[in-house]
Enzyme design. Structure first.
Site, PDB file in Angstrom:
ATOM      1  N   LEU A 139      14.316  -1.861  25.178  1.00 36.71           N
ATOM      2  CA  LEU A 139      13.422  -1.060  24.351  1.00 36.71           C
ATOM      3  C   LEU A 139      12.334  -0.489  25.250  1.00 36.71           C
ATOM      4  CD1 LEU A 139      12.858  -3.393  21.233  1.00 36.71           C
ATOM      5  CD2 LEU A 139      14.256  -1.310  21.315  1.00 36.71           C
ATOM      6  N   ASP A 140      11.819   0.680  24.876  1.00 43.75           N
ATOM      7  CA  ASP A 140      10.685   1.235  25.600  1.00 43.75           C
ATOM      8  C   ASP A 140       9.520   0.252  25.587  1.00 43.75           C
ATOM      9  OD1 ASP A 140      12.112   3.561  25.979  1.00 43.75           O
ATOM     10  OD2 ASP A 140      11.114   4.664  24.368  1.00 43.75           O
ATOM     11  N   ARG A 141       8.671   0.358  26.583  1.00 45.26           N
ATOM     12  CA  ARG A 141       7.523  -0.541  26.714  1.00 45.26           C
ATOM     13  C   ARG A 141       6.709  -0.622  25.424  1.00 45.26           C
ATOM     14  NH1 ARG A 141       3.991  -2.862  30.323  1.00 45.26           N
ATOM     15  NH2 ARG A 141       1.796  -2.739  29.771  1.00 45.26           N
TER      16      ARG A 141
END
Length: 303
Positions: A139-141
C-alpha cells in the site's frame, strides 16, 4: 482440510479429493511451488510420506496417508525487527494480515527503519518465529489498511500466484471530492508514468491496462464529499488515486492528484477487506480491517 505444524514440518492427512493425485502435482499445480523451491525441497529431503523420505514424487497419494513437508525452517528476517504499534487482524501458521497505519511504508527501500515489515519482523521475533518477512502486496505510505504476508516460501509462492490471477480480492473505501452522480461504475483507463514528475502517474494510452470498480456508499451533500467502495481488477501504482482524479473526484487529502487537505492530512483511502481461499486449508478467508482513527474522525465531521 487442515494440517498441523510439527516443528519445522507441516503434516496433513491426505483427504479423499487428493486420492490418486501425485505429490509432484500437489506441489507444482495446487500449491504453485516454483522450480527453484522444488529443487530445494529435493536437495534438502523436505518431503515425506508417513514419516519416510520419498524418492519418487510421481507416486500417487492415498487418502488417509500422512504427508509431511518441511515448510517452517529458520530464515533471516530480511529486515531489522523493530517494535512499532501495529494491529495483527489475522494470523495462522502460513500467513498473516496486518493493519498498516498511514504515514508508514510497507517495507524498507534503502534499509531504513519504521516500516510495516520491521514491525512484522518484531512480531515474529516475539512469537519465536524466525522466518523471512514476505509481503504479498503493498500500500502507498499514506494509505492505511490490510496487507497480507506469507510466513514461509511455499505460502509466498502460492499467494503470489493467487494475486497475479486475481484470486485475492481487496476492497477499499475512500472519501472523494464532489458528489458522484452514478451509484456504481467502472473506470477502464491505462496508467503510465508522468514524464514531468518523478513519482506521479497519469492516464496514458501507452500505459498499463488498469480497471477500477466503484460504488457509492454515502453522499455528504453539505460537505460535497462522497464515500466510495473500490475494487481493483489490476494493481497499478497509485491506481485508485489516478482513476478517481481522472473521474473528476480526487481523494480528499491527495494533493499529488488534485485533492485538498480538508479535515485530513493524507489521502483518505483505506484497504478495508481481504478475501481469498486459503491455499493450504481451502477455507474461505474474509477479513475486515478496522478503519483508522483519522478516517473515523473525518467521517464524523462530515455530518
Amino acid at each position: 482440510m487442515k494440517g498441523l505444524k510439527k516443528g519445522e514440518w507441516f503434516e496433513i492427512v491426505v483427504p479423499k479429493e487428493w486420492n490418486g493425485l501425485s505429490i509432484e502435482s500437489l506441489l507444482k499445480e495446487k500449491w504453485k511451488a516454483p522450480k527453484k523451491l522444488l529443487h530445494q525441497f529435493r536437495m534438502e529431503k523436505s518431503v515425506q510420506m508417513n514419516g519416510k523420505l520419498l524418492s519418487n514424487w510421481k507416486e500417487l497419494m492415498t487418502s488417509g496417508d500422512r504427508l509431511q513437508v518441511r515448510l517452517f525452517k529458520e530464515e533471516d528476517y530480511g529486515v531489522e525487527p523493530e517494535y512499532l504499534p501495529i494491529s495483527i487482524v489475522y494470523e495462522d501458521d502460513h500467513l498473516l494480515i496486518a493493519n498498516k497505519p498511514a504515514a508508514m511504508d510497507t517495507h524498507p527501500n534503502h534499509g531504513e527503519m519504521g516500516t510495516l515489515a520491521n514491525a512484522v519482523a518484531f512480531h515474529f521475533q516475539m512469537n519465536g518465529l524466525v522466518t523471512k518477512v514476505r509481503h504479498i502486496h503493498r500500500l502507498d505510505r499514506d494509505t492505511s489498511g490490510g496487507i497480507l504476508f506469507a510466513k514461509h516460501a511455499l505460502a509466498g509462492a502460492s499467494l503470489d500466484q493467487m494475486l497475479e490471477k486475481r484470486l485475492i480480492t481487496r476492497t477499499y473505501i475512500g472519501f472523494v471530492h464532489g458528489l458522484i452522480k452514478q451509484n456504481k461504475g467502472t473506470i477502464i483507463a491505462n496508467i503510465g508514468r508522468d514524464r514531468h514528475h518523478p513519482t506521479r502517474r497519469r492516464v496514458s494510452k501507452s500505459g498499463d491496462y488498469a480497471v477500477t470498480h466503484f460504488e457509492v456508499l454515502q453522499r455528504f451533500e453539505k460537505s460535497n464529499v462522497t464515500l466510495v467502495k473500490l475494487k481493483l481488477d489490476t494493481g497499478r501504482t497509485h491506481q485508485i488515486r489516478v482513476h478517481m482524479s481522472y473521474l473528476g473526484h480526487p481523494l480528499i487529502g491527495d494533493i499529488l492528484y488534485g485533492g485538498k487537505q480538508e479535515g485530513i492530512e493524507r489521502q483518505a483511502l483505506h484497504a478495508k477487506r481481504i478475501q481469498f481461499v486459503h491455499p493450504f486449508t481451502d477455507e474461505f478467508i474474509d477479513i475486515f480491517i478496522p478503519w483508522s482513527k483519522d478516517l473515523c474522525q473525518y467521517k464524523d465531521i462530515l455530518y
